[in-house]
Every structure is written in structure tokens, then in C-alpha cells.
Design an enzyme around this catalytic site. Structure first.
Site, PDB file in Angstrom:
ATOM      1  N   SER A   1      48.585  37.034  14.784  1.00  0.00           N
ATOM      2  CA  SER A   1      48.311  38.280  14.667  1.00  0.00           C
ATOM      3  C   SER A   1      47.126  38.879  15.974  1.00  0.00           C
ATOM      4  O   SER A   1      47.884  37.982  17.035  1.00  0.00           O
ATOM      5  CB  SER A   1      47.901  38.191  13.000  1.00  0.00           C
TER       6      SER A   1
ATOM      7  N   TYR B   1      51.872  49.852  15.444  1.00  0.00           N
ATOM      8  CA  TYR B   1      51.947  47.559  15.609  1.00  0.00           C
ATOM      9  C   TYR B   1      50.549  47.253  14.750  1.00  0.00           C
ATOM     10  O   TYR B   1      51.172  46.228  14.550  1.00  0.00           O
ATOM     11  CB  TYR B   1      50.753  48.059  17.892  1.00  0.00           C
TER      12      TYR B   1
ATOM     13  N   LYS C   1      51.054  43.953  13.306  1.00  0.00           N
ATOM     14  CA  LYS C   1      49.996  42.663  12.994  1.00  0.00           C
ATOM     15  C   LYS C   1      49.411  42.050  11.783  1.00  0.00           C
ATOM     16  O   LYS C   1      48.675  41.770  11.023  1.00  0.00           O
ATOM     17  CB  LYS C   1      49.203  42.573  13.692  1.00  0.00           C
TER      18      LYS C   1
END
Length: 282
Positions: free
Chosen positions: A138, A169, A173
Site C-alpha cells: 500500500s 491514488y 491504496k
């Protein structure tokens, strides 16, 4: 060992260390040319030759083909490093199947690959410690950029158009951590250890889509790739990490705390069900 994104950056460095310790390593990547170059480089550096596995995480059919190829070659998989990913690509880019490029690559592609590898449970059953591992890369970006999941933005559409590349983004994650936690919960009785992590702020090609000014500012702040592998190698190889399923790790090889919202079990079930629905019948 199978490392996605294994032809460059943290993935290639991870493969290098694993090979130097006599592991059999598959490096999975979408570009056959750079993959072949990585195989040659790693063989020269370590004296051990990795196996290249072509997989394009933006194309679910490619993911399925890669899993089938791996299944034809190997009866078990001790560790899957879900390491590959994209960051801040041009907003308009989507996956082959119409998903947001970052969520489709970073979360959905890796979910599907993991789902298609029964060799993980086979490895756990045959391992002396009864475990196999899935290590999910991550980022601290899951806390900084849009720490949440908006299901209406996973595919292209009006809702997605309201989010910029950084928020998309961060969401991907965030999804990595939620997926990792739910995998740990669902497969604990099958011996699967699932750990998510932030590898550190590392100088790799991942930032190629950032502006020149952003890259210039970041370069003097970033750590070398040799440090970026430490946390995921610890998670993927040490006996101590077998006790860390469902945890989130931070540099360097420490247990940290992810955003508290990532551990919401209701949200995790909702995400898992959504992911299952996307790959149904493929």
C-alpha cells in the site's frame, strides 16, 4: 515466490534479494522486453535466474492467463508479493475493462490474481508452519489522499470525474489495506497470512507521472530502493511476521497503524463482494 511489478523498482530489488537466498522467484510484469532485461540482470547479479510471468494488471483476461500459466508450472506458492502498481497516471486513463486505472490495477487486478492462485492454500497445507503469505504493498498515501472508498468512482463515470489523480491514488491504496485485512479474516483457517504495508518514500519510476517540479522536489527527500524492500521482505520471509496477519507495517519493518477506517469490517465485506462481482464469469 511471485512478485508483481518485478521488472523494476522495489519489485526487482525484492526479487534480487530473494534469489540471493536461493528462492525460486517469478517476476510478473506487463512488458516482455523489460521483463527479459530484468531476468538477465538479476541472473548476472545473483547467479540465479528468475522466471518471467507476463501479466498486465489493467486487463483481467491477462491476469487470468497469467494465473493459468503459473498453475501449469507450479503446485504451490509460498509467498505472493502484490507489489506492482501505478501512481498519478493521466486522469482520463482507464483499464481495458473500463475501471479507474489506479483502482483497477492496484486493487482489482491484484484481488483477481490472488483469487486465482490456489497454490497459496496448497503451500500452506504442505508447509511445516502451515502458512503461506500474501504481502500487499500500500502506501502512506492511503491516509493523505482521500482516505475512503467511493464505489461510484471505481469505474469511469460522473462521480469519478470529480476526483483528481491524487485522490484516486489514495483511494486505491486505501483499498489495498481493506482488501488485505479482509483476506486475513477470510482465509485465517486456510493458513493464509495477509499483511499490508507502506514501503517508505522510495526513489523509483513509480513517480514518472508526477510533474517535473514534483519529481525534483521529491528526489532529494526519497530513500534508495535498497531500503524500500526491507519492510516487505520482513513481512514475506521472517518467522516473526507469521504472527502479523491483518496488520499494517511501516518503514522499516515495524508494525504501524493504518487509517482507522480501513479496519471497518462492514466496508471490507462490501468491497470484497464488489470485487467478486467484477470477476464473476470471467
Amino acid at each position: 515466490m511471485l512478485v508483481t511489478g518485478g521488472s523494476g523498482g522495489i519489485g526487482k530489488e525484492t526479487a534480487k534479494i530473494l534469489l540471493s537466498k536461493n528462492a525460486k522467484v517469478y517476476i510478473a510484469a506487463r512488458n516482455a522486453t523489460t521483463g527479459a532485461e530484468a531476468v538477465q540482470e538479476l541472473a548476472k547479479l545473483t547467479g540465479k535466474t528468475p522466471v518471467f510471468l507476463k501479466v498486465d494488471l489493467v486487463d483481467l483476461k491477462s491476469v487470468k492467463a497469467a494465473a493459468e500459466e503459473f498453475q501449469s508450472k507450479e503446485p504451490k506458492l509460498d509467498v505472493l508479493f502484490n507489489n506492482g502498481g501505478v501512481m498519478f497516471p493521466p486522469w482520463e486513463k482507464t483499464t481495458v475493462d473500463g475501471y479507474d486505472l489506479q483502482f483497477g490495477t492496484n486493487v482489482l487486478g491484484h484481488f483477481y490474481l490472488t483469487k486465482l492462485l490456489p497454490q497459496l492454500t496448497a503451500a500452506a497445507q504442505s508447509s511445516p508452519d502451515g502458512k503461506a503469505r500474501v504481502i500487499n504493498t500500500s502506501s502512506m498515501g492511503h491516509m493523505v489522499f482521500n482516505p475512503s472508498l467511493d464505489f461510484d468512482t471505481f469505474k469511469d463515470g460522473p462521480a469519478r470525474k470529480k476526483l483528481d489523480e491524487k485522490k484516486l491514488y489514495g483511494q486505491s491504496k486505501f483499498g489495498n489495506v481493506v482488501f488485505s485485512n479482509e483476506l486475513a479474516r477470510r482465509y485465517v483457517n486456510q493458513g493464509i497470512v495477509s499483511i499490508s504495508l507502506h514501503p517508505g518514500n522510495i526513489k523509483t519510476d513509480l513517480s514518472r507521472h508526477s510533474s517535473p517540479a514534483e519529481r525534483a522536489l521529491a528526489n532529494w527527500m526519497l530513500y534508495p530502493v535498497s531500503l524500500g524492500v526491507l519492510t516487505q521482505l520482513y513481512a514475506g520471509t521472517t518467522p516473526e511476521a507469521l504472527k502479523l496477519s491483518g496488520k499494517y507495517m511501516i518503514p522499516w519493518a515495524r508494525v504501524g497503524k493504518a487509517h482507522k477506517a480501513t479496519d471497518d469490517p462492514e466496508q471490507a465485506v462490501k468491497l470484497w463482494d464488489w470485487l467478486e462481482e467484477q470477476v464473476k464469469g470471467l
